[in-house]
Design an enzyme around this catalytic site. Structure first.
Site, PDB file in Angstrom:
ATOM      1  N   ASP A 165       0.807  -1.212   0.000  1.00  0.00           N
ATOM      2  CA  ASP A 165       0.000   0.000   0.000  1.00  0.00           C
ATOM      3  C   ASP A 165       0.839   1.261   0.000  1.00  0.00           C
ATOM      4  OD1 ASP A 165      -2.698   1.009  -0.110  1.00  0.00           O
ATOM      5  OD2 ASP A 165      -2.052   2.058   1.683  1.00  0.00           O
ATOM      6  N   HIS A 240      -1.306   4.119  -9.249  1.00  0.00           N
ATOM      7  CA  HIS A 240      -1.529   5.564  -9.446  1.00  0.00           C
ATOM      8  C   HIS A 240      -0.311   6.368  -9.935  1.00  0.00           C
ATOM      9  CE1 HIS A 240      -0.040   5.451  -5.355  1.00  0.00           C
ATOM     10  NE2 HIS A 240      -1.202   5.226  -4.803  1.00  0.00           N
ATOM     11  N   ASP A 317      -8.366   4.406  -6.486  1.00  0.00           N
ATOM     12  CA  ASP A 317      -7.708   4.773  -5.227  1.00  0.00           C
ATOM     13  C   ASP A 317      -8.728   5.391  -4.262  1.00  0.00           C
ATOM     14  OD1 ASP A 317      -5.733   4.938  -3.342  1.00  0.00           O
ATOM     15  OD2 ASP A 317      -4.729   6.681  -4.185  1.00  0.00           O
TER      16      ASP A 317
HETATM   17  O1  DOR Z   1      -4.300   9.587  -1.010  1.00  0.00           O
HETATM   18  C1  DOR Z   1      -4.184   8.424  -0.694  1.00  0.00           C
HETATM   19  N1  DOR Z   1      -4.854   7.912   0.353  1.00  0.00           N
HETATM   20  N2  DOR Z   1      -3.339   7.658  -1.373  1.00  0.00           N
HETATM   21  C2  DOR Z   1      -3.025   6.423  -0.967  1.00  0.00           C
HETATM   22  O2  DOR Z   1      -2.274   5.784  -1.653  1.00  0.00           O
HETATM   23  C3  DOR Z   1      -3.603   5.890   0.284  1.00  0.00           C
HETATM   24  C4  DOR Z   1      -4.876   6.514   0.602  1.00  0.00           C
HETATM   25  C5  DOR Z   1      -5.417   6.252   1.997  1.00  0.00           C
HETATM   26  O3  DOR Z   1      -5.310   5.119   2.466  1.00  0.00           O
HETATM   27  O4  DOR Z   1      -5.998   7.165   2.583  1.00  0.00           O
END
Ligand code: DOR
Length: 425
Positions: A165, A240, A317
Site C-alpha cells: 500500500d 496511481h 484509489d
Molecule cells: O491519497 C491516498 N490515500 N493515497 C493512498 O495511496 C492511500 C490513501 C489512503 O489510504 O488514505
C-alpha cells in the site's frame, strides 16, 4: 432451476464489441448474444427481461484494482457495507481493497474472512490485497510470501494482488525477496512508489514544497521498482502513476524489455485535475491526495499514456475520510461513485478515446492483470455482470448523496457527463 435473464435492445460495448443487440444470460453466465433484437428468443424463456429501450449502453461491470475500504478498523470513514454499496452504485463488479486496515490484512485468512463478509452482501466480488510484509512493518515477509515454496492447493489459499500500500518496502534486499516470492506464486505486486530514499528526504528537509519532493519520491521509487521487478522477473504493477517521468519510465520498460510483465494504472482524479484544483480545494486538506495532483503537463502525459497503451488500467484509489480527518490533512478522495463519469467526461466526451477503450481500461484490462478469467467482456461464457449506463446524462456531483461514508470528493459541485443507471448481476 436455471434462471434466464434477457437484456434486450442494448448497445453492447466492451473492448472487442460495439454492436446493437440482446444478451442472454443463464445463471449469471452469458450464453448467447444476438445482434439487433429478434422477435422471439427461440429456446430461451425469460425469467427476467431487462429492456435497454433506446439502445442504452450495456458494458461489462468495472473492475477496480485499488480501493481503500477501511474495514476493519475505521468505521467512521467507511464500512464494508457502505464501500460495497458505493462500488455497486459506481458500476463496479470487482474491487481489490488495500491492506492498510486495522489490523492490517497480512494473511490469506484475514483476506478470505473479509471476502466472505462481502460475498454475503451480494453486491460485488471483493478481493482483498494482502500486504508484502507482516503488519506492513517492512521487516519480515507476510506469511503468504514466506510459504511461497510450499505446495499450494487451491486458489483460495492465495490473494490475487499483493501490495504494501502507501509505502514500498524500504529495504532493497527484503523488497527483492518479496518480489521474487511473488514471482514464484505468479501474483502481481502493486507498488505505490512513494518511497523516495535520500534524495526526496533531502528535498523534504530543505523545506521544498510537497509538489517538489513528492515528484522525486515517485520518480525514484518507480525507477527502483522497475529495476528490482526486472531482477525478480515478477508481475509488477505501478499504482496511481502521476508524473510524466513515471509514464515515460513505464513506456520505456515495456518497449525495451518486452518479456517483463509490467503494467500500470492511473486514477480519474489525476486524469481530470491538477495542482490548481488542489490549491482551490486546499493543498494540505481537502485537495490533498497521495500522490498529489500534478501539473497540466503531467495530466496530459497520463492521457497520452492512455492513448498509446502505456497505461493499462484506471483505478479509483477510493480513499474515504471524515471531513475532520480531511481538514487535518488526511490524503485521498472518495472516488467509486464518480470514476466512470469523470473518465467519460475527460476522455470520451473530449474525444481522446472511444467508449470501447474506456471499457477496456475499466473492465477487462484490470481483470487480466489480476488473473481473473471470464470477466470484463460481453462474450459467451463470461460472467454476466454489467453496468447499464446513460451516456447522455448530465449531473452535478453532490457527495452528500454518496453511498460511501466518505464525502471527500474532489469533484464536489462539478458537472459530469454520463451516469450509471444500474449495475446488474
Ligand atoms: O491519497 C491516498 N490515500 N493515497 C493512498 O495511496 C492511500 C490513501 C489512503 O489510504 O488514505
Amino acid at each position: 432451476m436455471d434462471k434466464i435473464t434477457i437484456f434486450k435492445n442494448f448497445h453492447i460495448i466492451d473492448e472487442e464489441t460495439d454492436m446493437f443487440g440482446t444478451v442472454i444470460a443463464r445463471n449469471r453466465v452469458i450464453e448467447e448474444i444476438f445482434s439487433e433484437s429478434p422477435s422471439d428468443f427461440g429456446k430461451f424463456e425469460a425469467d427476467e427481461m431487462i429492456d435497454g429501450k433506446n439502445w442504452l449502453p450495456l458494458m461489462p461491470a468495472f473492475a477496480d484494482m485499488h480501493a481503500h475500504f477501511r474495514d476493519p478498523g475505521f468505521p467512521e470513514k467507511e464500512t464494508l457495507e457502505s464501500a460495497c454499496l458505493a462500488a455497486h452504485t459506481g458500476g463496479y463488479g470487482v474491487v481489490v481493497c488495500m491492506a492498510n486496515t486495522k489490523p492490517v490484512i497480512d494473511t490469506i485468512e484475514a483476506a478470505n474472512a473479509l471476502k466472505r463478509r462481502a460475498d454475503a452482501l451480494g453486491l460485488i466480488d471483493l478481493y482483498p490485497a494482502v500486504s508484502l510484509t507482516h503488519n506492513m512493518e517492512g521487516k519480515a515477509l507476510s506469511a503468504v510470501l514466506q510459504r511461497a515454496d510450499s505446495p499450494v492447493k487451491t486458489a483460495s489459499q492465495l490473494p490475487i494482488l499483493l501490495s504494501e500500500d502507501g509505502k514500498d518496502i524500504a529495504d532493497d534486499v527484503l523488497f527483492l525477496s518479496a518480489l521474487k516470492a511473488a514471482a514464484r506464486l505468479n501474483i502481481t505486486v502493486s507498488c505505490h512508489c512513494d518511497a523516495g530514499g535520500a534524495k526526496a528526504a533531502e528535498a523534504k528537509k530543505a523545506g521544498l514544497s510537497r509538489t517538489v519532493w513528492s515528484r522525486i519520491e515517485e520518480n525514484v521509487a518507480v525507477k527502483r521498482a522497475i529495476r528490482l521487478g526486472r531482477e525478480a522477473d515478477c508481475r509488477l504493477h505501478i499504482a496511481h502513476v502521476s508524473t510524466k517521468e513515471s509514464v515515460e519510465m513505464v513506456r520505456h520498460a515495456k518497449r525495451d524489455f518486452p518479456s517483463f510483465r509490467i503494467t500500470c494504472e492511473v486514477t480519474p482524479h489525476h486524469i481530470a485535475l491538477t495542482e490548481t484544483d488542489a490549491e482551490k480545494l486546499g493543498d494540505e486538506s481537502f485537495g490533498r491526495v497521495n500522490p498529489p495532483l500534478r501539473t497540466e503537463a503531467d495530466r496530459l502525459a497520463l492521457i497520452e499514456g492512455i492513448i498509446d497503451g502505456t497505461v493499462d488500467a484506471i483505478a479509483t484509489d477510493h480513499a474515504p475520510h471524515t471531513s475532520a480527518d480531511k481538514a487535518e490533512g488526511a490524503p485521498g478522495f472518495s472516488g467509486l461513485e464518480t470514476a466512470f463519469a469523470v473518465c467519460y467526461t475527460e476522455l470520451v466526451k473530449k474525444g481522446d478515446i472511444s467508449l470501447q477503450k474506456l471499457s477496456s481500461l475499466m473492465s477487462v484490462s484490470p481483470c487480466r492483470i489480476l488473473g481473473l478469467k471470464k470477466r470484463g467482456l460481453i462474450k459467451d461464457g463470461f460472467c454476466a455482470d454489467f453496468a447499464i449506463v446513460d451516456t447522455e446524462a448530465e449531473w452535478v456531483v453532490h457527495s452528500e448523496s454518496f453511498k460511501s461514508r466518505g464525502k471527500n470528493s474532489a469533484f464536489e459541485g462539478k458537472r459530469l457527463f454520463s451516469r450509471i443507471i444500474k449495475r446488474k448481476l
